[in-house]
Design an enzyme around this catalytic site. Structure first.
Site, PDB file in Angstrom:
ATOM      1  N   GLU A 288       0.863  -1.185   0.000  1.00 30.88           N
ATOM      2  CA  GLU A 288       0.000   0.000   0.000  1.00 30.88           C
ATOM      3  C   GLU A 288       0.893   1.225   0.000  1.00 30.88           C
ATOM      4  OE1 GLU A 288      -3.102   0.107  -0.730  1.00 30.88           O
ATOM      5  OE2 GLU A 288      -3.031  -2.069  -0.892  1.00 30.88           O
ATOM      6  N   CYS A 322      -1.796   9.192   3.928  1.00 29.38           N
ATOM      7  CA  CYS A 322      -1.874   8.781   2.523  1.00 29.38           C
ATOM      8  C   CYS A 322      -3.206   9.227   1.940  1.00 29.38           C
ATOM      9  CB  CYS A 322      -1.713   7.273   2.420  1.00 29.38           C
ATOM     10  SG  CYS A 322      -2.838   6.413   3.503  1.00 29.38           S
TER      11      CYS A 322
HETATM   12  P1  NAD Z   1       8.828   4.990   3.281  1.00 32.83           P
HETATM   13  O1  NAD Z   1       8.561   4.295   2.001  1.00 32.83           O
HETATM   14  O2  NAD Z   1       9.951   5.923   3.352  1.00 32.83           O
HETATM   15  O3  NAD Z   1       9.072   3.901   4.431  1.00 32.83           O
HETATM   16  C1  NAD Z   1       8.134   2.875   4.700  1.00 32.83           C
HETATM   17  C2  NAD Z   1       8.862   1.731   5.395  1.00 32.83           C
HETATM   18  O4  NAD Z   1       9.791   1.163   4.474  1.00 32.83           O
HETATM   19  C3  NAD Z   1       9.678   2.177   6.609  1.00 32.83           C
HETATM   20  O5  NAD Z   1       9.572   1.177   7.614  1.00 32.83           O
HETATM   21  C4  NAD Z   1      11.087   2.216   6.056  1.00 32.83           C
HETATM   22  O6  NAD Z   1      12.076   2.028   7.033  1.00 32.83           O
HETATM   23  C5  NAD Z   1      11.057   1.055   5.089  1.00 32.83           C
HETATM   24  N1  NAD Z   1      12.100   1.074   4.044  1.00 32.83           N
HETATM   25  C6  NAD Z   1      12.807   2.118   3.556  1.00 32.83           C
HETATM   26  N2  NAD Z   1      13.664   1.695   2.601  1.00 32.83           N
HETATM   27  C7  NAD Z   1      13.473   0.366   2.464  1.00 32.83           C
HETATM   28  C8  NAD Z   1      14.022  -0.647   1.623  1.00 32.83           C
HETATM   29  N3  NAD Z   1      14.973  -0.385   0.727  1.00 32.83           N
HETATM   30  N4  NAD Z   1      13.567  -1.902   1.760  1.00 32.83           N
HETATM   31  C9  NAD Z   1      12.591  -2.204   2.640  1.00 32.83           C
HETATM   32  N5  NAD Z   1      12.039  -1.301   3.471  1.00 32.83           N
HETATM   33  C10 NAD Z   1      12.471  -0.032   3.386  1.00 32.83           C
HETATM   34  O7  NAD Z   1       7.447   5.687   3.712  1.00 32.83           O
HETATM   35  P2  NAD Z   1       7.176   6.557   5.033  1.00 32.83           P
HETATM   36  O8  NAD Z   1       7.830   7.884   4.871  1.00 32.83           O
HETATM   37  O9  NAD Z   1       7.447   5.751   6.252  1.00 32.83           O
HETATM   38  O10 NAD Z   1       5.582   6.712   4.951  1.00 32.83           O
HETATM   39  C11 NAD Z   1       4.945   7.674   4.176  1.00 32.83           C
HETATM   40  C12 NAD Z   1       4.439   7.054   2.883  1.00 32.83           C
HETATM   41  O11 NAD Z   1       3.561   5.981   3.188  1.00 32.83           O
HETATM   42  C13 NAD Z   1       3.618   8.015   2.056  1.00 32.83           C
HETATM   43  O12 NAD Z   1       3.951   7.855   0.709  1.00 32.83           O
HETATM   44  C14 NAD Z   1       2.182   7.563   2.321  1.00 32.83           C
HETATM   45  O13 NAD Z   1       1.274   7.912   1.301  1.00 32.83           O
HETATM   46  C15 NAD Z   1       2.361   6.098   2.443  1.00 32.83           C
HETATM   47  N6  NAD Z   1       1.249   5.479   3.166  1.00 32.83           N
HETATM   48  C16 NAD Z   1       0.353   4.732   2.463  1.00 32.83           C
HETATM   49  C17 NAD Z   1      -0.736   4.163   3.108  1.00 32.83           C
HETATM   50  C18 NAD Z   1      -1.747   3.342   2.364  1.00 32.83           C
HETATM   51  O14 NAD Z   1      -2.522   2.641   3.004  1.00 32.83           O
HETATM   52  N7  NAD Z   1      -1.766   3.383   1.058  1.00 32.83           N
HETATM   53  C19 NAD Z   1      -0.889   4.359   4.482  1.00 32.83           C
HETATM   54  C20 NAD Z   1       0.055   5.121   5.164  1.00 32.83           C
HETATM   55  C21 NAD Z   1       1.127   5.667   4.493  1.00 32.83           C
END
Ligand code: NAD
Length: 518
Positions: A288, A322
Site C-alpha cells: 500500500e 496517505c
Molecule cells: P517509506 O517508504 O519511506 O518507508 C516505509 C517503510 O519502508 C519504513 O519502515 C522504512 O524504514 C522502510 N524502508 C525504507 N527503505 C526500504 C528498503 N529499501 N527496503 C525495505 N524497506 C524499506 O514511507 P514513510 O515515509 O514511512 O511513509 C509515508 C508514505 O507511506 C507516504 O507515501 C504515504 O502515502 C504512504 N502510506 C500509504 C498508506 C496506504 O494505506 N496506502 C498508508 C500510510 C502511508
C-alpha cells in the site's frame, strides 16, 4: 471459545470532558517520565542488543530523545527470517481459535492503556490528541476485527459437493511474513499488518519505521503479554536501506506486507519478484503506497460543508496521511467563494507542540520531511498563487504553516507529486465533467471525495472517479475498520483493503481436498 458480540468500532475519547483531558495529561506525564529508555530487538524469542544505537526524537522538540533503540544489521535481519522460518511449523499448528483469543486479548490490553499509547504517538509521531486517539482506536479495531475474521475463515469453507465425494476447502498460512510499516500510522498500520499475519498463522519479522520504533516496541510487548509466543514475532529496528533488502530478498521470506512510499514499495515489489537459489515459492507482496487525493467541490455543493471537509482532510496530522486531500478541484462557479472561505479558516489554524491540546496542527515528522515540504512550497509559489501559509511556522519543532496554493495547473508538480505535508493545491474546473477528468489525472488512486447535492453527479462519480476509497459529502480521510475497507488503485498499491473481509485472505493460501466415498 467465548461467544463474541458483533464487531463494533472503538469509540473515541471526548477530550472536551474534563475527566478525559485530565487522564490524557497524566498519561503524557507518565510517558515523558520514560523518555530515553533503551529498547531491545527480539530475535528467536530472545532480546538482542547491538553496539550501534538508533535514537527516536520528539518532532515537536527534537532535542528530546523518546526512545533509544538497537540498530539492526543485515546479519541480524537474515537471522530473524531464518528463525521465524524455523518456528513456522509450530506456530502454524496453533489452533486458529487460540490465535484469535490472543489477538482479542492484545486489543484489550491496548484499550486499557489507550491514553498511554496516545502519549507515545503524541511524542514520537507528533500527532495531536484527537489524531493519536483515532490511530490507537483503529489499532484496537484491527485486533477485534481480524480476530473475528479468522474465526470465519477457520475450518472447511463451503464448496459444491460432487456426488460420491466429500469436497472441502481450507485456508492455510503461508510462512514468514516480513512486515514493513510507515511512521504515519505508527500504531494502527503496524498493528493491522502484524496481527493479520499472526492471526492467520504466519510468523513475522516486524521492522518498524526508524522514526517511530518506540511505538512498535511497546506494541510487541503487548503481543507477548497477550500470549503470542515471543518466537512468532521477531522485532528488528534498523534503517530500511540497510536491512530492508535482506528481509525482502531472503529465500525463506514467503510474503511481504508493506505500507509506505511509492518509491520504496516499487523497489520491494521488484526485489521480491526475483527467485534466489533455494527459494521454492513466488513471494507475495501486499503493498500500500502513496496518494494524491482529490476532493471535488461542485457548484451544487453545500459550500460550508465542503470547506470544512477540505480543511480537515488537508491539514489533519499536518497533511501526513496517505488519504490526505492534497488537491481541491473546484467548479468555476464557486471557485473564488470557496477559496475565500477556506483561506479565512486556514488562517485561524494553530501550529505548535503536539502535546498542547490547543494546537490544531503539530510538527511534521523530521527535518528531511520539513525541508522537502518547504521545497515543494517554493515550487508551488512558482506554479500557482499563494493564498495562505507559505513557509516554516515558528518554534523549536519541525513546524510548517498550513499552505494553500490556488490556480494550479493539472501538469504542475504540486498537482502530480505526493508532498506529504500541509500543502493544498486548488484547481479550477469548468464543470463537473472536467472536475472528474482532473481528479483522475494522476498516477495514484487512493481516496477521493465529492461534495454535491446533485444525485446524478454523485452517480457519475460512483462509476468514474477511479479511487479505492470514495466518499460523498464528507472528508476523504478517516476510514473506519469494517465500514471502509482501505486500499488504493494504480500506483497507490495492490488495493489490499485493510480492515475488510478480503484482507486476511492475502495472508493465506487455499487447499482443496476431495475424498471419494465408498
Ligand atoms: P517509506 O517508504 O519511506 O518507508 C516505509 C517503510 O519502508 C519504513 O519502515 C522504512 O524504514 C522502510 N524502508 C525504507 N527503505 C526500504 C528498503 N529499501 N527496503 C525495505 N524497506 C524499506 O514511507 P514513510 O515515509 O514511512 O511513509 C509515508 C508514505 O507511506 C507516504 O507515501 C504515504 O502515502 C504512504 N502510506 C500509504 C498508506 C496506504 O494505506 N496506502 C498508508 C500510510 C502511508
Amino acid at each position: 471459545m467465548r461467544e463474541l458480540p458483533a464487531f463494533r468500532n472503538e469509540p473515541y475519547a471526548d477530550f472536551s470532558v474534563a475527566e478525559h483531558r485530565q487522564a490524557q495529561q497524566e498519561a503524557l506525564a507518565r510517558v515523558r517520565g520514560r523518555f530515553g529508555a533503551e529498547y531491545d530487538l527480539w530475535i528467536d524469542g530472545r532480546r538482542v542488543r547491538t553496539e550501534e544505537k538508533l535514537k527516536s526524537l520528539n518532532p515537536s522538540c527534537p532535542t528530546e530523545v523518546v526512545g533509544m533503540h538497537q540498530r539492526g544489521t543485515p546479519e541480524l535481519a537474515a537471522r530473524a527470517v531464518e528463525t521465524a522460518h524455523a518456528y513456522f511449523p509450530e506456530w502454524s499448528c496453533t489452533p486458529a481459535r487460540e490465535r484469535a483469543e490472543m489477538l482479542l486479548k492484545a486489543g484489550e490490553i491496548i484499550r486499557a492503556r489507550k491514553a498511554e499509547f496516545n502519549g507515545w504517538l503524541i511524542y514520537e509521531a507528533g500527532k495531536t490528541w484527537p489524531e493519536a486517539e483515532a490511530d490507537v482506536s483503529e489499532a484496537i479495531d484491527f485486533c477485534d476485527y481480524y480476530a473475528r475474521e479468522m474465526l470465519r475463515l477457520d475450518g472447511p469453507q463451503p464448496v459444491v459437493q460432487l456426488p460420491g465425494e466429500r469436497d472441502e476447502l481450507y485456508y492455510l498460512p503461508l510462512g514468514v511474513c516480513v512486515v514493513i510499516p510507515p511512521w504515519n500510522f505508527p500504531l494502527a498500520i503496524l498493528v493491522g499488518m502484524t496481527t493479520a499475519a499472526l492471526v492467520t498463522g504466519n510468523t513475522v519479522v516486524l521492522k518498524p519505521s526508524s522514526d517511530t520504533p518506540t511505538i512498535g516496541a511497546e506494541f510487541v510487548e503487548v503481543l507477548y503479554e497477550a500470549g503470542f509466543p515471543e518466537k512468532c514475532c521477531n522485532f528488528l529496528v534498523g534503517s530500511g536501506a540497510l536491512v530492508g533488502d535482506v528481509l525482502v530478498e531472503h529465500p525463506k521470506t514467503r510474503l511481504i506486507a508493506f505500507t509506505g512510499s511509492k518509491e520504496v514499495g516499487l523497489r520491494v515489489n521488484e526485489l521480491a519478484a526475483r527467485t534466489p537459489p533455494g527459494q521454492i515459492w513466488i513471494k507475495r507482496v501486499i503493498a500500500e503506497m502513496g496518494g494524491k487525493d482529490a476532493i471535488i467541490v461542485d457548484r451544487e455543493a453545500d459550500l460550508d460543508a465542503a470547506v470544512q471537509g477540505v480543511l480537515v482532510s488537508a491539514y489533519g496530522y499536518q497533511g501526513q496521511k496517505c488519504s490526505a486531500c492534497s488537491r481541491a478541484i473546484v467548479d468555476e462557479a464557486v471557485y473564488e467563494e470557496f477559496l475565500a472561505r477556506l483561506t479565512a479558516k486556514v488562517q485561524t489554524l494553530t501550529v505548535g507542540p503536539a502535546d498542547d491540546p490547543g494546537n490544531y496542527m503539530g510538527p511534521v515528522i523530521n527535518e528531511r520531511a520539513r525541508r522537502s515540504i518547504l521545497d515543494y512550497i517554493e515550487t508551488g509559489k512558482r506554479e500557482g498563487r499563494l493564498l495562505a501559509g507559505g513557509g516554516p511556522a515558528p518554534g523549536e519543532g519541525y513546524f510548517v504553516q498550513p499552505t494553500i496554493i490556488g490556480d494550479v495547473s493539472p501538469e504542475a508538480r504540486i498537482f502530480q507529486e505526493e508532498i506529504f505535508g500541509p500543502v493544498l493545491a486548488v484547481t479550477k474546473a469548468r464543470d463537473f465533467e472536467h472536475a472528474l477528468e482532473l481528479a483522475n489525472h494522476s498516477e495514484y488512486g487512493l481516496t477521493g471525495a465529492v461534495y454535491s447535492r446533485n444525485r446524478d453527479k454523485l452517480e457519475q462519480a460512483r462509476r468514474r472517479f477511479f479511487v479505492g476509497n470514495l466518499y460523498f459529502n464528507r472528508k476523504c480521510t478517516g476510514a473506519m475498520v469494517g465500514a471502509h475497507p482501505f486500499g488504493g488503485f494504480n500506483l497507490s498499491g495492490t488495493d489490499s483493503k485493510a480492515g475488510g473481509p478480503d484482507y486476511l485472505l492475502l495472508f493465506l493460501q487455499a487447499k482443496a481436498v476431495a475424498e471419494k466415498l465408498t
